[in-house]
Design a protein around this motif. Structure first.
Motif, PDB file in Angstrom:
ATOM      1  N   LYS A   1      -0.102  10.760   2.243  1.00 19.27           N
ATOM      2  CA  LYS A   1      -0.904  10.063   1.446  1.00 19.27           C
ATOM      3  C   LYS A   1      -0.930   8.581   2.074  1.00 19.27           C
ATOM      4  O   LYS A   1       0.157   8.075   2.347  1.00 19.27           O
ATOM      5  N   SER A   2      -2.221   8.213   2.647  1.00 19.07           N
ATOM      6  CA  SER A   2      -2.266   6.913   3.248  1.00 19.07           C
ATOM      7  C   SER A   2      -2.183   5.728   2.305  1.00 19.07           C
ATOM      8  O   SER A   2      -2.046   5.919   1.058  1.00 19.07           O
TER       9      SER A   2
ATOM     10  N   ALA B   1       0.918  -1.103   0.065  1.00 27.78           N
ATOM     11  CA  ALA B   1      -0.047  -0.045  -0.048  1.00 27.78           C
ATOM     12  C   ALA B   1       0.786   1.248   0.180  1.00 27.78           C
ATOM     13  O   ALA B   1       1.273   1.576   0.960  1.00 27.78           O
TER      14      ALA B   1
ATOM     15  N   ASP C   1      -4.416   3.639   1.793  1.00 28.84           N
ATOM     16  CA  ASP C   1      -5.456   3.142   1.350  1.00 28.84           C
ATOM     17  C   ASP C   1      -5.546   3.218  -0.017  1.00 28.84           C
ATOM     18  O   ASP C   1      -5.154   4.325  -0.719  1.00 28.84           O
ATOM     19  N   LYS C   2      -6.321   2.325  -0.763  1.00 29.38           N
ATOM     20  CA  LYS C   2      -6.667   2.396  -2.239  1.00 29.38           C
ATOM     21  C   LYS C   2      -7.453   3.649  -2.615  1.00 29.38           C
ATOM     22  O   LYS C   2      -8.405   3.959  -1.965  1.00 29.38           O
TER      23      LYS C   2
ATOM     24  N   SER D   1       2.706   5.008   0.132  1.00 37.04           N
ATOM     25  CA  SER D   1       2.050   5.960   1.107  1.00 37.04           C
ATOM     26  C   SER D   1       3.263   6.847   0.894  1.00 37.04           C
ATOM     27  O   SER D   1       4.513   6.803   0.758  1.00 37.04           O
TER      28      SER D   1
ATOM     29  N   ALA E   1      -6.600   6.535  -2.162  1.00 31.33           N
ATOM     30  CA  ALA E   1      -6.423   7.838  -1.184  1.00 31.33           C
ATOM     31  C   ALA E   1      -5.928   9.094  -1.885  1.00 31.33           C
ATOM     32  O   ALA E   1      -5.068   8.645  -3.043  1.00 31.33           O
TER      33      ALA E   1
END
Length: 167
Positions: free
Chosen positions: A138-139, A102, A141-142, A104, A144
């Motif tokens: 920016k996390s 993920a 998470d998809k 980030s 995001a």
């Protein structure tokens, strides 16, 4: 050991490094002409360098004064980066990126005496410089989005927009 040769690299220096990510014209960026040094630290890598330029799409190109980073797959930690913008502008950066799984980012910028015109569309003639701190996150998470927070402030320079109105 049946090998005829063994190589153990302790330091790699590259006089002019070029690194491009994503599409530099749309959403990516590039490092060009950077003097870069790589030093292994176990399975990780200490990276430091100077010179050359950094450009991120939709932002002005900056000259690299110096930087130091630490890569521990899949993370890149920016311990310090110092950039120059225009005649007197300085940008200091710390933070990090995660590249796998993920992806980030978490970066902090300190701007000093940066020319405001560098960040505006070419048709706008606002002059002057600004100072301030900015935080980009920016996390992983998809989908995001990058979140930006901060409070840039105009310094003592006079600012004029394209209609000659002082602000």
């Amino acid at each position: 050991d049946d090998t005829l040769m063994s190589v153990d690299i302790r330091h790699v220096a590259i006089g002019r490094t070029g690194l491009f990510f994503a599409d530099p014209a749309k959403d990516g960026g590039a490092f060009r002409g950077v003097e870069t040094h790589f030093d292994p630290k176990g399975e990780n890598l200490v990276i430091h360098g100077q010179g050359g330029t950094f450009h991120q799409a939709k932002f002005p190109e900056a000259r690299i004064t110096s930087f130091k980073a630490f890569y521990e797959k899949p993370n890149l930690r920016v311990d310090e980066a110092h950039l120059a913008l225009g005649d007197r502008g300085q940008i200091d950066v710390i933070g990090g990126f995660r590249f796998e799984g993920a992806p980030s980012l978490d970066l902090r910028f300190a701007f000093a005496r940066c020319p405001i015109a560098s960040f505006l569309p070419t048709g706008d003639k606002l002059t002057g410089a600004f100072n301030g701190d900015t935080h980009l996150e920016k996390s992983g998470d998809k989908g995001a989005e990058i979140k930006a927070s901060g409070a840039p402030q105009m310094n003592d320079d006079v600012a004029q927009n394209s209609r000659g109105i002082e602000t």
